[in-house]
Write an enzyme that holds these catalytic residues in place. Structure first.
Site, short mmCIF file in Angstrom:
data_model
loop_
_atom_site.label_atom_id
_atom_site.label_comp_id
_atom_site.label_asym_id
_atom_site.label_seq_id
_atom_site.Cartn_x
_atom_site.Cartn_y
_atom_site.Cartn_z
N LEU A 1 12.18 -8.30 3.86
CA LEU A 1 12.19 -6.85 4.04
C LEU A 1 10.75 -6.34 4.05
O LEU A 1 10.03 -6.48 3.07
CB LEU A 1 12.97 -6.18 2.90
CG LEU A 1 12.98 -4.65 2.90
CD1 LEU A 1 13.76 -4.11 4.10
CD2 LEU A 1 13.57 -4.12 1.60
N HIS B 1 6.32 -6.43 -7.86
CA HIS B 1 5.09 -5.83 -7.36
C HIS B 1 5.29 -4.31 -7.25
O HIS B 1 6.38 -3.85 -6.90
CB HIS B 1 4.77 -6.43 -5.98
CG HIS B 1 3.41 -6.12 -5.49
ND1 HIS B 1 3.09 -4.91 -4.90
CD2 HIS B 1 2.25 -6.86 -5.48
CE1 HIS B 1 1.81 -4.92 -4.54
NE2 HIS B 1 1.29 -6.08 -4.89
#
Length: 345
Positions: A125, A229
């Site tokens: 993605l 992240h």
């Protein structure tokens, strides 16, 4: 207009530009023309039914039709670990106790695992930063759930999603420095690249086969186990909304969380439904508060768009342009899913 469709060979240069923008840590999208071309070829052959289950993987492109440009990508792998092992760490517990010494310690451990073998996977993605607006990110992520609900028979019982773990702006991963680097003696970016280009044999050859005690790791590494992240937090939250959960599995390179769910329990399996198309003039389409993802359910020529209108009495009004982009006509059926989670009163 923004549409989602299967990736095509003509998209190779746009995909390469996306891969360059992705930066460190997105293992399945590396800026390598040969690897990307092979990935597109595999996706095309998957749709054509020319591959065994162990090799099948779908790849979808978000296209800005005004520019004929691919600005985002997302994928679904059909079955992990059937051709080569699929590794992660399981965060478990080992108990050390001594009744005479009145000592009892429950210690978290990392254990090399292949427990997600034969699971399907949400993967790859990435959305161009210039297009992170107008709900494009949600559209790109959630269209995969609509596809799963339409073509459930092609996928396994469990779906997983490996989240990008923490690394800094220089590509440094605290988890890798504390764990992987001790066994591989290479920088995180190189190990990540090798894994992303299919050269994974070194994982089996060099990774530890015995549990690693988390408490023996530096605090900086412990802090990112199961974390994601900062750029991945929105994607993480979307998957949580749709029914995936963290079950104690993390990436062997950066320690990022792996989410999982039974496909039958996904929100889209319960909330998506099929309605009939009515093609009308744009001014006759009522505007809804939240957009719907609309897909044509045509397996060979799958397409999806985002519309700011809601179905009524099992009928969805579309403009001529919207119907054209979906390759549907008046009276055809489409599958719809509200992009937002409806709160129950």
């Amino acid at each position: 207009m923004m549409i989602i469709r299967y990736i095509q060979q003509k998209d190779i240069h746009d995909l390469y530009q996306l891969a360059k923008k992705a930066g460190f840590g997105l293992t399945s999208l590396q800026p390598d023309m040969e690897i990307l071309a092979a990935r597109i070829d595999r996706a095309v052959k998957t749709v054509e039914g020319k591959l065994d289950k162990s090799e099948q993987g779908y790849l979808f492109a978000l296209e800005d039709t005004a520019l004929n440009k691919v600005v985002g990508v997302c994928g679904i792998e059909v079955a992990l670990g059937l051709k080569e092992p699929w590794y992660n760490f399981h965060v478990g517990t080992q108990v050390h106790s001594s009744e005479p010494l009145n000592v009892y310690k429950a210690l978290p451990t990392l254990y090399l695992s292949n427990n997600h073998t034969n699971c399907s996977e949400l993967c790859t993605l990435f959305l161009d930063p210039d297009y992170r607006l107008n709900k494009n990110g949600k559209f790109l992520s959630k269209v995969r759930f609509l596809f799963l609900s339409a073509f459930r028979q092609y996928f396994e019982e469990t779906i997983v999603a490996e989240m990008r773990g923490f690394s800094d702006e220089h590509g440094r991963s605290p988890f890798w420095d504390a764990v992987g680097h001790k066994f591989f003696d290479m920088e995180f970016a190189k190990a990540d690249y090798l894994s992303g280009t299919g050269k994974k044999v070194f994982i089996a050859e060099l990774m530890p086969r015995h549990p690693l005690y988390v408490d023996m790791l530096p605090d900086e590494a412990k802090a990112v186990i199961g974390a994601v992240h900062p750029n991945t937090v929105p994607a993480y939250n979307l998957l949580i909304e749709e029914g995936l959960r963290y079950k104690g599995y993390v990436d062997i390179f950066d320690g990022g969380a792996t989410l999982q769910a039974d496909i039958e329990h996904l929100r889209a399996m319960k909330d998506s439904h099929v309605v009939r198309v009515e093609v009308v003039q744009q001014e006759n389409i009522p505007v809804a508060d939240a957009p719907y993802i609309v897909a044509n359910d045509d397996y060979d020529h799958y397409r999806a768009i985002l519309v700011y209108s809601s179905p009524a009495h099992d009928v969805l009004k579309l403009s001529e342009e919207q119907a054209h982009q979906l390759h549907v006509s008046d009276g055809d059926s489409v599958r719809v899913l509200n992009i937002e989670i409806q709160k129950k009163s």
